[in-house]
Design a protein around this motif. Structure first.
Motif, mmCIF file in Angstrom:
data_model
loop_
_atom_site.group_PDB
_atom_site.id
_atom_site.type_symbol
_atom_site.label_atom_id
_atom_site.label_comp_id
_atom_site.label_asym_id
_atom_site.label_seq_id
_atom_site.Cartn_x
_atom_site.Cartn_y
_atom_site.Cartn_z
ATOM 1 N N GLN B 262 9.088 20.089 4.563
ATOM 2 C CA GLN B 262 8.478 19.781 5.867
ATOM 3 C C GLN B 262 7.150 19.028 5.740
ATOM 4 O O GLN B 262 6.844 18.165 6.550
ATOM 5 N N GLU B 263 6.377 19.361 4.730
ATOM 6 C CA GLU B 263 5.017 18.814 4.645
ATOM 7 C C GLU B 263 4.866 17.656 3.665
ATOM 8 O O GLU B 263 3.989 16.820 3.840
ATOM 9 N N ALA B 264 5.705 17.640 2.642
ATOM 10 C CA ALA B 264 5.446 16.655 1.576
ATOM 11 C C ALA B 264 6.574 15.652 1.392
ATOM 12 O O ALA B 264 6.466 14.753 0.563
ATOM 13 N N LEU B 265 7.631 15.818 2.149
ATOM 14 C CA LEU B 265 8.748 14.890 1.983
ATOM 15 C C LEU B 265 8.549 13.704 2.931
ATOM 16 O O LEU B 265 8.477 13.883 4.148
ATOM 17 N N GLY B 266 8.421 12.523 2.356
ATOM 18 C CA GLY B 266 8.238 11.331 3.178
ATOM 19 C C GLY B 266 9.275 10.285 2.813
ATOM 20 O O GLY B 266 10.271 10.588 2.143
ATOM 21 N N HIS B 267 9.006 9.061 3.229
ATOM 22 C CA HIS B 267 9.938 7.976 2.913
ATOM 23 C C HIS B 267 9.295 6.980 1.957
ATOM 24 O O HIS B 267 8.145 6.591 2.127
ATOM 25 N N CYS B 268 10.055 6.607 0.949
ATOM 26 C CA CYS B 268 9.647 5.539 0.027
ATOM 27 C C CYS B 268 10.763 4.504 0.108
ATOM 28 O O CYS B 268 11.797 4.650 -0.545
ATOM 29 N N GLY B 269 10.566 3.490 0.948
ATOM 30 C CA GLY B 269 11.636 2.517 1.164
ATOM 31 C C GLY B 269 12.794 3.195 1.863
ATOM 32 O O GLY B 269 12.610 3.927 2.835
ATOM 33 N N LYS B 270 13.994 3.007 1.303
ATOM 34 C CA LYS B 270 15.164 3.577 1.989
ATOM 35 C C LYS B 270 15.472 5.006 1.533
ATOM 36 O O LYS B 270 16.423 5.614 2.013
ATOM 37 N N HIS B 271 14.660 5.542 0.598
ATOM 38 C CA HIS B 271 14.903 6.903 0.109
ATOM 39 C C HIS B 271 13.774 7.830 0.526
ATOM 40 O O HIS B 271 12.680 7.386 0.849
ATOM 41 N N ARG B 272 14.089 9.129 0.428
ATOM 42 C CA ARG B 272 13.021 10.099 0.621
ATOM 43 C C ARG B 272 12.347 10.398 -0.727
ATOM 44 O O ARG B 272 12.998 10.313 -1.779
ATOM 45 N N CYS B 273 11.076 10.707 -0.664
ATOM 46 C CA CYS B 273 10.322 11.012 -1.886
ATOM 47 C C CYS B 273 9.311 12.102 -1.553
ATOM 48 O O CYS B 273 9.059 12.372 -0.375
ATOM 49 N N VAL B 274 8.749 12.726 -2.574
ATOM 50 C CA VAL B 274 7.679 13.697 -2.348
ATOM 51 C C VAL B 274 6.360 12.951 -2.485
ATOM 52 O O VAL B 274 6.088 12.345 -3.520
ATOM 53 N N GLY B 275 5.579 12.981 -1.441
ATOM 54 C CA GLY B 275 4.295 12.285 -1.514
ATOM 55 C C GLY B 275 3.600 12.313 -0.175
ATOM 56 O O GLY B 275 4.241 12.174 0.866
ATOM 57 N N VAL B 276 2.296 12.532 -0.212
ATOM 58 C CA VAL B 276 1.499 12.475 1.013
ATOM 59 C C VAL B 276 0.511 11.318 0.843
ATOM 60 O O VAL B 276 0.066 11.042 -0.257
ATOM 61 N N GLY B 277 0.224 10.629 1.910
ATOM 62 C CA GLY B 277 -0.694 9.503 1.819
ATOM 63 C C GLY B 277 0.048 8.212 1.544
ATOM 64 O O GLY B 277 1.288 8.134 1.643
ATOM 65 N N ASP B 278 -0.728 7.197 1.148
ATOM 66 C CA ASP B 278 -0.163 5.861 0.992
ATOM 67 C C ASP B 278 0.644 5.690 -0.286
ATOM 68 O O ASP B 278 1.448 4.778 -0.404
ATOM 69 N N ARG B 279 0.378 6.552 -1.249
ATOM 70 C CA ARG B 279 1.016 6.356 -2.553
ATOM 71 C C ARG B 279 1.787 7.614 -2.940
ATOM 72 O O ARG B 279 1.235 8.713 -2.901
ATOM 73 N N ALA B 280 3.046 7.434 -3.294
ATOM 74 C CA ALA B 280 3.846 8.575 -3.763
ATOM 75 C C ALA B 280 3.975 8.461 -5.275
ATOM 76 O O ALA B 280 4.009 7.362 -5.817
#
Lengths: 158, 547
Positions: B262-280
């Protein structure tokens, strides 16, 4: 031939080799002093003084051949003094730590051996060799002094 | 005659130096195997000392009544020898004590005060570093803390004490409770590994975040947080939860995993990645994948399977043709960043190898295989490689996870040689601390870090399993296992199971935690993760061997 063009003898080459050799510990000591992150005046005076003396003595050996032996003697004594000081400090530190911790174990012994092997050859053995070489030549003239009459005669006979 | 003067002077100097060094060493030395001279008995409540008595007999009876009245824990420390303290100059005084073994006796105007090992642990006085610019010099004790404490006990100022007081070093040994020495057997390994898992389960808050780093002495938390470590801790918590099937552990692992998604899963292009902020970063995604794979495989959170597939796809998308990974992803520019840092390639290789077990995607296996090949492929001109090892625990985990489907003998040799280097450079035969044998050294005069030993041992266990499968010579396997057992004994010895409860404010909260060092009781969540992994994986190997 003027004095500057006299071919360098083996003895003179050895003097220059020792002068260059003294510059190496001078560089190491000077760089170490500059790299130290904190200033401690006794260290600054001893190491700074040794660095300066070694560098000045080497310059004299190269620039003033007549003073070469005396300059080398001073440089060797200073280097030996610093070396003995370092070895004394290192051994007393090891004795202190060994008294507190007992045997350090394999890692500690390896580390101490490495430090000793790094310091001893350059700061103690090398100046001792230099002093022995100078001692063996005590009383003989430096290579740059005017050559004895026999040589002059030989030259004129040629 | 004159020519003999210099050699004679030199010989005299050498002789004087020899006598001085031997004399100083002898003067300071203590005999830790000696008989008990006297015993310092203390009572403790809530991490604070309440009373103290020094006795030469009837240790069992000393302060017993008081302990009952105070509902206190009674502790007895034997003085087995004592030695001088050369000076109160901070560096010399600080270096005059062995951390975790020595205490201090101060005398002033006919009065005596003691700072025992437990006192110094409670004061956190063993963890002092003298900072000289960029140089960090670890001393035995913090002179300021110790002198202030002793001055307080004697009711004088620190200046008065240092000016007129006298000091002795006390070599101490715990009598009550006795010092633990757990044997490396299945029962103890199970207790230790499950306890590390329970520590993590207790550390998960209702919102799924961890008490990230806790000081075991005062139960205070730090403000830091780190997602890769959240992921790594959740991986171990999930594995222990699957092993024990304890509902509280399964629930805590699910809370931590939900927090992650819920808190750390974001999007990196077309995939999901773990990362908060501008850089994963790749490491967080890899460790997050490991945790989620464990939960899916254990059957407790099958709904995470799409996330597992997507995280694996993200990691694969970061791989270069030569097997190396691009370790970052710029989420603003929407492109990978081809920079490399420690650990991430190994973490990615291991995570993909583990993910393949549930995704059954040959792409995951192939990507992990190529990454491992890259990790152990040193260029031929790097002649010093044999002597310059990185932190290779993830590499050797990847080796183990891939062996059955994509064996890599070169990687096995690499891990075997690394483990040989780990054993060679470990602590052996340290006179004051024989209990440190097998631990990874942090320097000859300081206590070893538990997490440094733990990471090497989790890799060692993966290597051991693989070496057996590969049929390596018995002698090599025995040496590897011998080193593992020594190091695991060290980890169990200093796990807070329960540890010196008397000096801790909330020992129940710390139970199972793995402290930073034997004298620094800060527990960060990756400490039990790494140590627990080593302990649990070795336990599983022993159980497999039995069956």
């Amino acid at each position: 031939m003027g004095p500057l063009n006299v071919p360098t003898s083996l003895e003179r080459k050895k003097e220059i080799a020792f002068a260059v050799g003294n510059l190496i510990p001078a560089t190491v000591l000077g760089s170490g002093l500059l790299a130290l992150p904190v200033r401690f005046w006794p260290t600054d005076i001893v190491v700074g003084g040794a660095t300066f003396t070694l560098a000045a003595a080497s310059s004299l050996v190269i620039g003033r051949p007549a003073l070469a032996r005396r300059a080398l003697l001073l440089g060797a004594r200073v280097l030996l003094g610093v070396g003995l000081l370092l070895v004394t400090a290192a051994l007393l530190s090891v004795a202190f730590l060994s008294g507190i911790h007992g045997d350090f174990g394999r890692g500690g012994v390896t580390l101490m051996l490495l430090v000793t092997l790094l310091v001893l050859p350059y700061a103690v053995v090398y100046p001792l060799v230099e002093l022995w070489w100078l001692g063996a030549r005590r009383g003989t003239p430096p290579v740059s002094e005017p050559l004895p009459a026999a040589s002059a005669e030989g030259e004129s006979a040629a | 005659m004159k020519r003999l003067t210099v050699p004679r002077l030199f010989a005299l100097f050498a002789l004087l130096l020899l006598v001085s060094t031997l004399g100083l060493e002898h003067y300071l030395r203590v005999d830790r195997s000696g008989s008990v001279k006297r015993t310092i008995v203390s009572t403790w409540v809530g991490g604070k000392r309440r009373s103290r008595a020094v006795v030469t007999r009837d240790v069992e009876g000393a302060l017993s009544q008081k302990a009952r009245e105070q509902r206190a824990m009674r502790v007895a420390e034997d003085v087995v020898d004592e030695g001088p303290v050369l000076s109160t100059q901070p560096v010399i005084f600080g270096a005059s004590f062995v951390p975790g073994r020595d205490g201090v006796e101060a005398r002033y105007d006919g009065r005596v005060a003691y700072a025992t090992v437990d006192d110094l642990l409670a004061l956190q006085a063993y963890n002092h570093a003298l900072i000289l610019g960029p140089i960090r010099l670890q001393l035995g004790v913090d002179p300021d803390v110790v002198l202030d404490a002793l001055a307080g006990e004697l009711g004088v100022t620190r200046e008065e004490l240092t000016e007129h007081g006298t000091f002795r070093r006390l070599a101490l040994r715990h009598r009550l409770p006795p010092e633990p020495a757990p044997a490396v057997n299945e029962q103890n390994l199970r207790t230790a590994s499950v306890s590390a898992g329970r520590y993590l389960a207790r550390a998960v808050r209702p919102d799924g975040s961890y008490r990230y780093e806790v000081n075991g002495i005062d139960n205070e938390e730090t403000d830091d947080y780190n997602w890769p470590r959240h992921c790594g801790a959740t991986w171990y918590l999930s594995e222990t939860a699957n092993y024990t099937r304890e509902p509280t552990m399964l629930d805590a692992a699910a809370r931590a995993a939900r927090r992650l998604s819920q808190e750390a899963l974001g999007h990196c292009g077309k995939h999901r990645c773990v990362g908060v902020g501008d850089r994963a970063d790749l490491g967080s995604s890899a460790l997050g994948l490991l945790a989620l794979v464990e939960l899916v495989e254990g059957g407790s959170m099958p709904e995470l399977m799409p996330v597992v597939r997507d995280l694996a796809a993200f990691i694969r998308s970061q791989q270069r043709p030569d097997g190396e990974f691009m370790h970052f992803y710029d989420r603003v520019k929407d492109e990978p960043v081809d920079k490399q840092v420690l650990y991430y390639t190994g973490e990615a290789a291991f995570a993909l190898a583990r993910a393949e077990r549930v995704t059954h995607d040959p792409g995951d296996l192939d990507a992990a295989r190529r990454a491992l090949e890259r990790l152990v492929d040193y260029p031929f001109w790097y002649i010093g490689w044999h002597y310059f090892w990185g932190a290779e625990h993830w590499t050797c985990h990847a080796l183990g996870a891939l062996w059955e489907k994509a064996p890599n003998p070169k990687a096995l040799r690499f891990c075997m040689e690394w483990q040989e280097a780990v054993r060679t450079t470990a602590i052996w035969d340290r006179e004051a601390n024989p209990e440190y044998d097998g631990a990874t050294s942090a320097g000859p005069f300081v206590p070893p870090a538990l997490v440094g030993t733990a990471t090497r041992m989790e890799a060692a266990v993966s290597t051991l399993r693989t070496a057996r499968l590969a049929g390596l010579p018995a002698r090599e396997i025995e040496e590897l296992e011998w080193g593992i057992r020594k190091a695991l004994a060290f980890l169990m010895r200093f796990q807070l199971e329960p540890g010196p409860q008397n000096v801790m404010r909330a020992p129940g909260m710390m139970r199972g935690g793995i402290p930073n060092t034997p004298t620094d009781f800060h527990v960060r969540i990756d400490n039990p993760q790494h140590a627990g992994t080593a302990l649990l994986h070795y336990l599983k190997l022993l159980e497999e061997r039995k069956n």
